[in-house]
Design a protein around this motif. Structure first.
Motif, PDB file in Angstrom:
ATOM      1  N   ARG A  53      86.200  38.267  49.085  1.00 56.44           N
ATOM      2  CA  ARG A  53      85.273  38.690  48.016  1.00 56.44           C
ATOM      3  C   ARG A  53      85.091  40.211  47.986  1.00 56.44           C
ATOM      4  NH1 ARG A  53      83.096  34.005  45.819  1.00 56.44           N
ATOM      5  NH2 ARG A  53      82.878  32.292  47.295  1.00 56.44           N
ATOM      6  N   ASP A  54      85.472  40.910  49.055  1.00 60.21           N
ATOM      7  CA  ASP A  54      85.391  42.378  49.036  1.00 60.21           C
ATOM      8  C   ASP A  54      86.372  42.981  48.030  1.00 60.21           C
ATOM      9  OD1 ASP A  54      83.469  42.225  50.945  1.00 60.21           O
ATOM     10  OD2 ASP A  54      84.758  42.832  52.622  1.00 60.21           O
ATOM     11  N   TRP A  55      87.314  42.180  47.558  1.00 61.15           N
ATOM     12  CA  TRP A  55      88.282  42.681  46.560  1.00 61.15           C
ATOM     13  C   TRP A  55      87.998  42.114  45.163  1.00 61.15           C
ATOM     14  CZ3 TRP A  55      89.757  42.069  51.679  1.00 61.15           C
ATOM     15  CH2 TRP A  55      90.281  43.207  52.288  1.00 61.15           C
ATOM     16  N   THR A  56      86.751  41.692  44.930  1.00 59.95           N
ATOM     17  CA  THR A  56      86.337  41.292  43.584  1.00 59.95           C
ATOM     18  C   THR A  56      85.541  42.446  42.978  1.00 59.95           C
ATOM     19  OG1 THR A  56      84.313  40.277  44.458  1.00 59.95           O
ATOM     20  CG2 THR A  56      86.208  38.833  44.163  1.00 59.95           C
ATOM     21  N   SER A  57      85.358  42.424  41.649  1.00 56.88           N
ATOM     22  CA  SER A  57      84.651  43.551  41.042  1.00 56.88           C
ATOM     23  C   SER A  57      83.464  43.113  40.182  1.00 56.88           C
ATOM     24  CB  SER A  57      85.633  44.386  40.205  1.00 56.88           C
ATOM     25  OG  SER A  57      86.379  43.535  39.388  1.00 56.88           O
ATOM     26  N   ASP A  58      83.252  41.805  40.038  1.00 56.67           N
ATOM     27  CA  ASP A  58      82.120  41.359  39.212  1.00 56.67           C
ATOM     28  C   ASP A  58      80.884  41.127  40.089  1.00 56.67           C
ATOM     29  OD1 ASP A  58      83.541  39.115  40.343  1.00 56.67           O
ATOM     30  OD2 ASP A  58      82.175  37.841  39.223  1.00 56.67           O
ATOM     31  N   ARG A  59      79.743  41.002  39.426  1.00 55.03           N
ATOM     32  CA  ARG A  59      78.458  40.878  40.108  1.00 55.03           C
ATOM     33  C   ARG A  59      78.422  39.633  41.014  1.00 55.03           C
ATOM     34  NH1 ARG A  59      73.274  39.321  38.098  1.00 55.03           N
ATOM     35  NH2 ARG A  59      74.248  38.567  36.190  1.00 55.03           N
TER      36      ARG A  59
ATOM     37  N   ARG B 113      80.961  38.232  42.492  1.00 50.30           N
ATOM     38  CA  ARG B 113      82.076  38.279  43.467  1.00 50.30           C
ATOM     39  C   ARG B 113      82.953  37.020  43.326  1.00 50.30           C
ATOM     40  NH1 ARG B 113      80.469  39.504  49.209  1.00 50.30           N
ATOM     41  NH2 ARG B 113      82.024  41.141  49.171  1.00 50.30           N
TER      42      ARG B 113
ATOM     43  N   GLU C 142      93.948  38.185  41.135  1.00 44.61           N
ATOM     44  CA  GLU C 142      93.718  39.623  41.352  1.00 44.61           C
ATOM     45  C   GLU C 142      93.073  39.980  42.697  1.00 44.61           C
ATOM     46  OE1 GLU C 142      95.237  41.876  40.168  1.00 44.61           O
ATOM     47  OE2 GLU C 142      94.116  43.746  40.284  1.00 44.61           O
ATOM     48  N   PRO C 143      92.030  39.250  43.155  1.00 42.07           N
ATOM     49  CA  PRO C 143      91.511  39.619  44.486  1.00 42.07           C
ATOM     50  C   PRO C 143      92.597  39.543  45.559  1.00 42.07           C
ATOM     51  CG  PRO C 143      89.979  38.142  43.354  1.00 42.07           C
ATOM     52  CD  PRO C 143      91.235  38.172  42.530  1.00 42.07           C
TER      53      PRO C 143
ATOM     54  N   LEU D 165      94.965  42.652  45.198  1.00 42.95           N
ATOM     55  CA  LEU D 165      94.351  43.887  45.711  1.00 42.95           C
ATOM     56  C   LEU D 165      94.257  43.861  47.238  1.00 42.95           C
ATOM     57  CD1 LEU D 165      91.458  44.231  43.097  1.00 42.95           C
ATOM     58  CD2 LEU D 165      93.468  45.725  43.302  1.00 42.95           C
TER      59      LEU D 165
ATOM     60  N   ASP E  51      96.075  46.472  49.855  1.00 48.63           N
ATOM     61  CA  ASP E  51      95.329  47.305  50.816  1.00 48.63           C
ATOM     62  C   ASP E  51      95.770  47.038  52.251  1.00 48.63           C
ATOM     63  OD1 ASP E  51      93.933  48.521  48.857  1.00 48.63           O
ATOM     64  OD2 ASP E  51      92.023  47.478  49.210  1.00 48.63           O
TER      65      ASP E  51
END
Ligand SMILES: C[S@@+](CC[C@H](N)C(=O)[O-])C[C@H]1O[C@@H](n2cnc3c(N)ncnc32)[C@H](O)[C@@H]1O
Length: 238
Positions: free
Chosen positions: A38-44, A46, A64-65, A68, A72
Motif C-alpha cells: 500500500r506504500d505504492w498507492t496514491s489514493d486516500r 490506499r 500499478e502498485p 511501482l 523501486d
C-alpha cells in the motif's frame, strides 16, 4: 542473501524475526525487508484491488502498485546486488515448491516475493516483472490459501535454512527428509524406555554400521508406506 517481500499484511512476517532466521538476520546472513504494497498507492484509501474485467466473483490486485514497487525495489537493490533478482509470486497455479526448488533458490543473491490476495494479481504484472528479474510462480501445494503470506513464509524458512551459516550443524541438513529423495528415519531420545515403549535395540548397540543400515531400511519402509510416489525417483537431485 537479500530478500524483499511485498504484502498488504506485513505483520504476518513478524514470526521470521524468531529462532534461526532471526539470528541469520541479526548476523547479516539474510537481509530481509518486509514491504507494505500500500506504500505504492496514491489514493486516500490506499487501494490495491479492483473489479475483474469480464466479470466474476472477487477482486483482482491492480497492476500499478506492483509496477511501482518492483521498480523501486529492483532499482534500489541494483546498487548492492549484482545478480538479477528472482521474483517469486506464490500461486496455487504455479510449479509445486519442493526441496529441490528450495536448494535452487538458496543459491540466489536476491529474492523478491509478491504476496497476492483476493482473486490474485493482474496477469500483466507477471509479464512486467519478467523485465526486472527471473519470474517464478510457485505453489505450496494443491490447495487454496487466502493469500501468499503463509506460502512466502514457508518458502523463506525452507530456503533460509539452506544458506550456509543459518543452521549451526550443516550435517543435520544432509540427513533430512527429501534431501536424498526419501523420508527421514525415526528419531528417539532418552529415556530408553518410556511408558512401556522401548527404543529399538540397534540404536543402543554402539554399532555404527548396523545403525546406518537400520536407518536406511527405515527410510525406505517409511517412504514406501507414506509416500510411495517418491520411490519413482530416488536420485539425490530429485
Ligand atoms: C485466494 S488465492 C487466489 C487463487 C486464484 N484465484 C486461483 O484460483 O488460482 C489468493 C492468493 O493466495 C496465494 N495462494 C493461494 N493458494 C496458494 C498456494 N497453494 N500456494 C501458494 N500461494 C497460494 C496466492 O498469492 C494467491 O494470489
Amino acid at each position: 542473501m537479500r530478500i524483499d517481500v511485498l504484502s498488504i499484511f506485513p505483520s504476518y512476517f513478524d514470526g521470521l524475526t524468531l529462532s534461526l532466521l532471526g539470528k541469520a538476520q541479526a548476523t547479516g546472513i539474510i537481509d530481509l525487508r518486509i514491504r507494505d504494497l500500500r506504500d505504492w498507492t496514491s489514493d486516500r484509501h490506499r487501494t490495491v484491488d479492483d473489479t475483474p474485467y469480464g466479470g466474476g466473483a472477487g477482486m483482482v490486485m491492480k497492476p500499478e502498485p506492483w509496477g511501482l514497487a518492483l521498480d523501486d525495489i529492483s532499482e534500489a537493490a541494483a546498487a548492492t546486488v549484482a545478480e538479477r533478482p528472482t521474483i517469486i509470486f506464490p500461486s496455487p497455479a504455479g510449479e509445486v515448491f519442493t526441496q529441490k526448488t528450495a536448494r535452487d533458490l538458496a543459491t540466489r543473491e536476491h529474492l523478491i516475493f509478491g504476496c497476492g490476495r483476493y482473486e490474485g494479481i493482474d496477469e500483466r504484472v507477471f509479464e512486467y516483472a519478467a523485465e526486472r528479474g527471473d519470474v517464478r510462480l510457485i505453489s505450496l501445494g494443491d490447495y487454496v490459501l487466502n493469500g501468499g503470506e503463509v506460502a512466502t513464509m514457508a518458502m523463506i524458512e525452507a530456503i533460509g535454512r539452506l544458506i550456509p551459516g543459518v543452521v549451526g550443524n550443516p550435517e543435520s541438513l544432509v540427513e533430512e527428509s527429501h534431501e536424498d529423495g526419501l523420508l527421514e528415519y525415526p528419531s528417539y531420545t532418552k529415556p530408553a524406555s518410556w511408558r512401556g515403549r522401548s527404543v529399538p535395540d540397534v540404536l543402543l548397540s554402539g554399532n555404527h554400521a548396523a545403525i546406518a543400515a537400520w536407518r536406511h531400511e527405515q527410510q525406505i519402509e517409511r517412504t514406501r508406506s507414506r509416500r510411495p510416489d517418491l520411490l519413482d525417483d530416488t536420485s539425490p537431485s530429485s
